[in-house]
Motif scaffolding. Structure first.
Motif, PDB file in Angstrom:
ATOM      1  N   THR A  55      -2.459  -7.213   5.617  1.00  0.00           N
ATOM      2  CA  THR A  55      -2.817  -6.506   4.386  1.00  0.00           C
ATOM      3  C   THR A  55      -3.087  -7.487   3.249  1.00  0.00           C
ATOM      4  O   THR A  55      -3.933  -7.231   2.390  1.00  0.00           O
ATOM      5  CB  THR A  55      -1.710  -5.518   3.982  1.00  0.00           C
ATOM      6  OG1 THR A  55      -0.470  -6.215   3.800  1.00  0.00           O
ATOM      7  CG2 THR A  55      -1.536  -4.444   5.038  1.00  0.00           C
ATOM      8  N   ASN A  62       0.208  -3.243  -0.669  1.00  0.00           N
ATOM      9  CA  ASN A  62       0.859  -2.062  -1.219  1.00  0.00           C
ATOM     10  C   ASN A  62       2.325  -2.427  -1.457  1.00  0.00           C
ATOM     11  O   ASN A  62       3.075  -2.660  -0.510  1.00  0.00           O
ATOM     12  CB  ASN A  62       0.743  -0.882  -0.237  1.00  0.00           C
ATOM     13  CG  ASN A  62       1.401   0.383  -0.749  1.00  0.00           C
ATOM     14  OD1 ASN A  62       2.608   0.416  -0.979  1.00  0.00           O
ATOM     15  ND2 ASN A  62       0.617   1.427  -0.928  1.00  0.00           N
ATOM     16  N   ARG A  65       5.034  -0.369   0.349  1.00  0.00           N
ATOM     17  CA  ARG A  65       5.068  -0.616   1.793  1.00  0.00           C
ATOM     18  C   ARG A  65       5.606  -2.006   2.084  1.00  0.00           C
ATOM     19  O   ARG A  65       6.357  -2.196   3.046  1.00  0.00           O
ATOM     20  CB  ARG A  65       3.680  -0.427   2.403  1.00  0.00           C
ATOM     21  CG  ARG A  65       3.637  -0.666   3.901  1.00  0.00           C
ATOM     22  CD  ARG A  65       2.456   0.004   4.542  1.00  0.00           C
ATOM     23  NE  ARG A  65       2.598   1.459   4.544  1.00  0.00           N
ATOM     24  CZ  ARG A  65       1.706   2.295   5.075  1.00  0.00           C
ATOM     25  NH1 ARG A  65       0.591   1.809   5.631  1.00  0.00           N
ATOM     26  NH2 ARG A  65       1.896   3.598   5.060  1.00  0.00           N
ATOM     27  N   ASP A 265      -8.779   6.357  17.503  1.00  0.00           N
ATOM     28  CA  ASP A 265      -7.657   6.334  16.555  1.00  0.00           C
ATOM     29  C   ASP A 265      -7.738   5.152  15.592  1.00  0.00           C
ATOM     30  O   ASP A 265      -6.836   4.945  14.781  1.00  0.00           O
ATOM     31  CB  ASP A 265      -6.317   6.322  17.293  1.00  0.00           C
ATOM     32  CG  ASP A 265      -6.126   5.085  18.156  1.00  0.00           C
ATOM     33  OD1 ASP A 265      -7.041   4.236  18.199  1.00  0.00           O
ATOM     34  OD2 ASP A 265      -5.058   4.974  18.793  1.00  0.00           O
ATOM     35  N   GLY A 266      -8.809   4.351  15.691  1.00  0.00           N
ATOM     36  CA  GLY A 266      -8.987   3.224  14.788  1.00  0.00           C
ATOM     37  C   GLY A 266      -8.570   1.897  15.364  1.00  0.00           C
ATOM     38  O   GLY A 266      -8.851   0.848  14.784  1.00  0.00           O
ATOM     39  N   ASP A 290     -14.660  -0.435   2.681  1.00  0.00           N
ATOM     40  CA  ASP A 290     -15.065   0.958   2.771  1.00  0.00           C
ATOM     41  C   ASP A 290     -16.040   1.219   3.918  1.00  0.00           C
ATOM     42  O   ASP A 290     -16.534   2.342   4.079  1.00  0.00           O
ATOM     43  CB  ASP A 290     -15.660   1.438   1.443  1.00  0.00           C
ATOM     44  CG  ASP A 290     -16.894   0.633   1.021  1.00  0.00           C
ATOM     45  OD1 ASP A 290     -17.255  -0.332   1.736  1.00  0.00           O
ATOM     46  OD2 ASP A 290     -17.480   0.952  -0.041  1.00  0.00           O
ATOM     47  N   ARG A 295     -12.452   1.099   7.513  1.00  0.00           N
ATOM     48  CA  ARG A 295     -11.605   2.163   6.966  1.00  0.00           C
ATOM     49  C   ARG A 295     -10.802   2.839   8.076  1.00  0.00           C
ATOM     50  O   ARG A 295      -9.601   3.082   7.940  1.00  0.00           O
ATOM     51  CB  ARG A 295     -12.469   3.188   6.218  1.00  0.00           C
ATOM     52  CG  ARG A 295     -11.633   4.250   5.492  1.00  0.00           C
ATOM     53  CD  ARG A 295     -12.488   5.096   4.575  1.00  0.00           C
ATOM     54  NE  ARG A 295     -13.491   5.868   5.317  1.00  0.00           N
ATOM     55  CZ  ARG A 295     -14.794   5.636   5.267  1.00  0.00           C
ATOM     56  NH1 ARG A 295     -15.261   4.659   4.496  1.00  0.00           N
ATOM     57  NH2 ARG A 295     -15.643   6.366   5.967  1.00  0.00           N
ATOM     58  N   LYS A 296     -11.464   3.136   9.200  1.00  0.00           N
ATOM     59  CA  LYS A 296     -10.759   3.780  10.308  1.00  0.00           C
ATOM     60  C   LYS A 296      -9.700   2.848  10.895  1.00  0.00           C
ATOM     61  O   LYS A 296      -8.609   3.291  11.280  1.00  0.00           O
ATOM     62  CB  LYS A 296     -11.754   4.211  11.387  1.00  0.00           C
ATOM     63  CG  LYS A 296     -11.115   5.004  12.518  1.00  0.00           C
ATOM     64  CD  LYS A 296     -12.136   5.757  13.350  1.00  0.00           C
ATOM     65  CE  LYS A 296     -13.007   4.841  14.167  1.00  0.00           C
ATOM     66  NZ  LYS A 296     -13.835   5.592  15.151  1.00  0.00           N
ATOM     67  N   ILE A 298      -8.022   0.455   9.306  1.00  0.00           N
ATOM     68  CA  ILE A 298      -6.904   0.317   8.373  1.00  0.00           C
ATOM     69  C   ILE A 298      -6.053   1.580   8.352  1.00  0.00           C
ATOM     70  O   ILE A 298      -4.818   1.529   8.406  1.00  0.00           O
ATOM     71  CB  ILE A 298      -7.431  -0.007   6.967  1.00  0.00           C
ATOM     72  CG1 ILE A 298      -8.090  -1.404   6.959  1.00  0.00           C
ATOM     73  CG2 ILE A 298      -6.306   0.053   5.939  1.00  0.00           C
ATOM     74  CD1 ILE A 298      -8.875  -1.702   5.708  1.00  0.00           C
ATOM     75  N   GLU A 299      -6.718   2.717   8.295  1.00  0.00           N
ATOM     76  CA  GLU A 299      -5.986   3.981   8.235  1.00  0.00           C
ATOM     77  C   GLU A 299      -5.269   4.293   9.540  1.00  0.00           C
ATOM     78  O   GLU A 299      -4.297   5.048   9.559  1.00  0.00           O
ATOM     79  CB  GLU A 299      -6.952   5.120   7.881  1.00  0.00           C
ATOM     80  CG  GLU A 299      -7.513   5.026   6.467  1.00  0.00           C
ATOM     81  CD  GLU A 299      -8.575   6.071   6.182  1.00  0.00           C
ATOM     82  OE1 GLU A 299      -8.978   6.783   7.148  1.00  0.00           O
ATOM     83  OE2 GLU A 299      -9.012   6.188   5.017  1.00  0.00           O
ATOM     84  N   GLY A 300      -5.741   3.701  10.642  1.00  0.00           N
ATOM     85  CA  GLY A 300      -5.131   3.978  11.938  1.00  0.00           C
ATOM     86  C   GLY A 300      -3.676   3.570  12.038  1.00  0.00           C
ATOM     87  O   GLY A 300      -2.931   4.092  12.884  1.00  0.00           O
ATOM     88  N   ASP A 302      -1.426   4.186   9.952  1.00  0.00           N
ATOM     89  CA  ASP A 302      -0.583   5.240   9.409  1.00  0.00           C
ATOM     90  C   ASP A 302      -0.311   6.286  10.488  1.00  0.00           C
ATOM     91  O   ASP A 302      -0.926   6.309  11.538  1.00  0.00           O
ATOM     92  CB  ASP A 302      -1.244   5.881   8.195  1.00  0.00           C
ATOM     93  CG  ASP A 302      -1.410   4.898   7.046  1.00  0.00           C
ATOM     94  OD1 ASP A 302      -0.517   4.057   6.865  1.00  0.00           O
ATOM     95  OD2 ASP A 302      -2.441   4.958   6.358  1.00  0.00           O
TER      96      ASP A 302
END
Length: 378
Positions: A55, A62, A65, A265-266, A290, A295-296, A298-300, A302
């Protein structure tokens, strides 16, 4: 104490029966509505430490986090100040260095007792020069190791034909999914600045200026280590004379390969190493955060992939529903649950739906084999 005739006292037999009953009840209660089971896939603190470093490299820090990751990492530390790679295992130098670096980047002071204990172990074990190659690559990304001290892997390896010895498809799926992004990372040799307070020069026993970064020569030049050492020297010489148009074409080929193999799932290959390295490689190639693939990816991390509560955050190395479901079904039947039980029927139907009947990269080396296996993951 009365015996049951099986060699075990009645009280032991009753306790065993109760344990089995309660375990059966646990599995019957925790089955997912779709029919599968999935538990935490325990690994080691490298997953959390590398996620924090990722990150920072991507520029998506973050603070909340990071606080949770730091708390998780500290809770996994042994009393002697080290980290191991499995529960109750011996001190591991790689895990300890990665955890120490991540904690410093998150704001920990080297003067804190738990950091001092880790430092003492690292130095006693030979320091950063003795860690594995992958740890050195992570450190090199942030200027904490010299890129000269990692192997050479030019992206032109993408163009090796399938019949060539040690071509890309001679490696397992997760391995080649790790190698391809490494082709860009190890050739581009990117750097990401870190605060001065996060530097880990203290982990070099002889100091950074007196450290030998060249890959060590093997004792036996005719061994596998000798072969790879010679190959590395040859690849480094090639790197100095690489033809620019060919190299750019190789970068593009690796980039297309990575993008085409992102999972729904990214992730990449359903496991942490190729996932994080693919995101780094695409960032190096200029992909903005972006971009749909980034994006997929990074979000995966979570949701189901990571275990999070109010105090800690821990990304798993992998998800294991097929493995877990098959083992749970075997355990339930071995403990007396009938094969026709609705829970087992539902689980069996889910496993049948998960069978992979489409082709994949594995067919490059097995052209006449029909699909029909199962993945470890979803």
């Amino acid at each position: 104490m009365q015996s049951t005739g099986t060699g075990a006292p009645d009280s032991v037999r009753l306790a065993l029966d109760e344990a089995i009953r309660r375990t059966q009840d646990y599995f019957l209660r925790t089955q997912h509505a779709d029919g599968y089971w999935v538990g935490e896939l325990e690994t080691n603190v490298c997953m959390a430490a590398e996620y924090l470093l990722l990150t920072h490299f991507l520029g998506i820090r973050n603070d909340e986090r990071w606080r949770k990751i730091a708390t998780y990492v500290k809770r996994q530390q042994s009393a002697d100040g080290t980290w191991s790679i499995y529960y109750g295992g011996p001190p591991d130098l790689n895990a300890t260095v990665e955890a120490y670096f991540a904690l410093k980047l998150a704001g920990a002071s080297p003067d804190e007792p738990h950091m001092r204990r880790a430092l003492e172990f690292v130095l006693s074990a030979g320091g950063i020069p003795r860690v594995r190659v992958f740890t050195k690559i992570w450190l090199a990304l942030f200027g904490q190791w010299d890129w000269r001290g990692v192997p050479a892997l030019p992206p032109e390896l993408m163009f090796l034909p399938h019949w060539f010895p040690l071509n890309l498809y001679d490696f397992a799926s997760w391995a080649r999914a790790t190698i391809v992004p490494m082709l860009s990372i190890l050739t581009k040799r990117p750097g990401c600045p870190i605060p001065e307070s996060a530097r880990i020069d203290e982990l070099y026993p002889a100091g950074r200026n007196r450290t030998e970064y060249a890959l060590p020569k093997p004792k036996n030049p005719f061994s596998w280590k000798g072969f790879f050492h010679a190959a590395d020297a040859m690849l480094r010489r090639y790197d100095r004379v690489a033809i620019r148009p060919l190299r750019e074409a190789a970068y593009r080929a690796a980039e297309r390969w990575i993008v085409a193999r992102q999972e729904a799932d990214g992730s990449w290959a359903g496991i942490q190493p190729p996932w994080v390295y693919s995101l780094i490689a695409l960032k190096v190639r200029g992909y903005p955060l972006d971009h749909p693939v980034m994006r997929k990816g990074i979000e995966g991390f979570d949701g189901a992939w990571s275990i999070e509560d109010e105090e800690t955050f821990n990304p798993q190395a992998c998800l294991s529903p097929v493995w877990d479901t098959a083992l749970a079904m075997i355990a339930l039947q071995d403990s007396g649950v009938q094969a026709g039980h609705p829970t087992l029927v539902q689980a069996g139907r889910w496993l049948l739906r998960e069978q992979v009947l489409t082709g994949g990269d594995w067919q490059v080396k097995a052209k006449v084999v029909e699909p029909g296996g199962w993945s470890f993951e979803f």
